[in-house]
Design a protein around this motif. Structure first.
Motif, PDB file in Angstrom:
ATOM      1  N   GLU A 205       0.824  -1.197   0.000  1.00  0.00           N
ATOM      2  CA  GLU A 205       0.000   0.000   0.000  1.00  0.00           C
ATOM      3  C   GLU A 205       0.866   1.257   0.000  1.00  0.00           C
ATOM      4  OE1 GLU A 205      -3.309   0.292  -0.360  1.00  0.00           O
ATOM      5  OE2 GLU A 205      -3.293  -1.885  -0.675  1.00  0.00           O
ATOM      6  N   LYS A 206       2.085   1.130   0.542  1.00  0.00           N
ATOM      7  CA  LYS A 206       3.031   2.237   0.555  1.00  0.00           C
ATOM      8  C   LYS A 206       4.431   1.700   0.304  1.00  0.00           C
ATOM      9  CE  LYS A 206       0.412   5.044   3.875  1.00  0.00           C
ATOM     10  NZ  LYS A 206       0.434   5.721   5.198  1.00  0.00           N
ATOM     11  N   PRO A 224       2.601   6.352  -1.823  1.00  0.00           N
ATOM     12  CA  PRO A 224       1.547   5.328  -1.821  1.00  0.00           C
ATOM     13  C   PRO A 224       1.459   4.611  -3.161  1.00  0.00           C
ATOM     14  CG  PRO A 224       0.581   7.480  -2.161  1.00  0.00           C
ATOM     15  CD  PRO A 224       2.056   7.715  -1.898  1.00  0.00           C
TER      16      PRO A 224
END
Length: 262
Positions: A205-206, A224
């Protein structure tokens, strides 16, 4: 020496005449018996029909690779996991015209969804000192990001040096002989690095990135994942950032074929 054009398409168990998002799951698992059967067929096709199987790798070396691959078949597998295994074996042949593709059903599914994407496209090459690589940003899909601009040098991704990352990715790229330049170029082609990185290391996600900025100063920051679902003009934004229209399905498949050729 004849030029070999041999594409093994893993559709024997991953097949279907038609597909829609409600009837196909990319997470479907195929039984151990199914993947073992397909793996044996994969090996037999290469051993019986590939004229250059032992040009750059000895028979003992390839036999060892095949056996190691077979030993990894311990349970049911999804198509991406099985294809990942086949790809590592195919790359050991060192033939730029031998690769493993997605099944038709999986490819059609990918054409119907807006998936999360590694946000950066990058250009990479090997420096004069062996083992030293230069990785720079060429495009950033996160329009609001003000840090990772074109030309920024990337040193680490999620704590791992880019040299280690590319060495891992190289195990999944087919090329003629021991041509590292072609592998660097393959990863530098638009979006290829992010696609392969995601398939091998998984989607985050990041991403925590260490970098060298335009003034030569080191730094680190987090970016992100790019999610086109939240972008109301996703396709248009990708076009504008990359600089030209997104390719059609036919064009994408043709580029996939071209990417593995010398």
């Amino acid at each position: 020496m004849k030029t070999l054009l041999f594409f093994f398409i893993a559709t024997l168990i991953f097949s279907g005449c038609g597909i829609n998002r409600s009837s196909f799951s990319p997470d479907k698992k195929y039984s151990l018996q199914q993947v073992q059967k397909d793996y044996s067929l994969f090996r037999n096709i290469l051993e019986e029909s590939h004229p250059g199987l032992y040009w750059y790798s000895s028979k003992n070396s390839m036999d060892s690779c095949f056996n190691i691959g077979a030993a990894q078949l311990r349970d049911s597998m999804t198509e991406p996991l099985f294809r990942k295994l086949l790809t590592t074996i195919a790359s050991k042949i060192n033939c730029g015209h031998t690769t493993v593709r997605s099944s038709k059903s999986f490819s059609k599914y990918q054409d119907t969804v807006l998936s999360k994407i590694f946000p950066l496209s990058m250009k990479m090459w090997e420096e004069k000192n062996p083992g030293t690589e230069m990785v720079v940003v060429t495009a950033n899909l996160i329009r609001r990001d003000t840090i990772f601009k074109r030309g920024m040098v990337i040193k680490k991704i999620n704590g791992e040096p880019v040299e280690q990352i590319t060495d891992t990715l190289f195990d999944y790229i087919s090329t003629d002989g021991y041509n590292r330049t072609h592998k660097f170029q393959t990863l530098s082609n638009r979006g290829n690095f992010g696609t392969l990185y995601t398939s091998i290391f998984g989607l985050s996600e990041k991403y925590a990135l260490d970098y060298i900025d335009s003034s030569g100063q080191p730094g680190s920051s987090i970016i992100p994942v790019y999610n086109p679902v939240f972008d109301s003009a996703a396709r248009a934004s990708i076009r504008s950032i990359i600089g030209f229209p997104l390719p059609s399905r036919k064009e994408r498949r043709q580029r996939q074929s071209d990417a593995v050729r010398q």
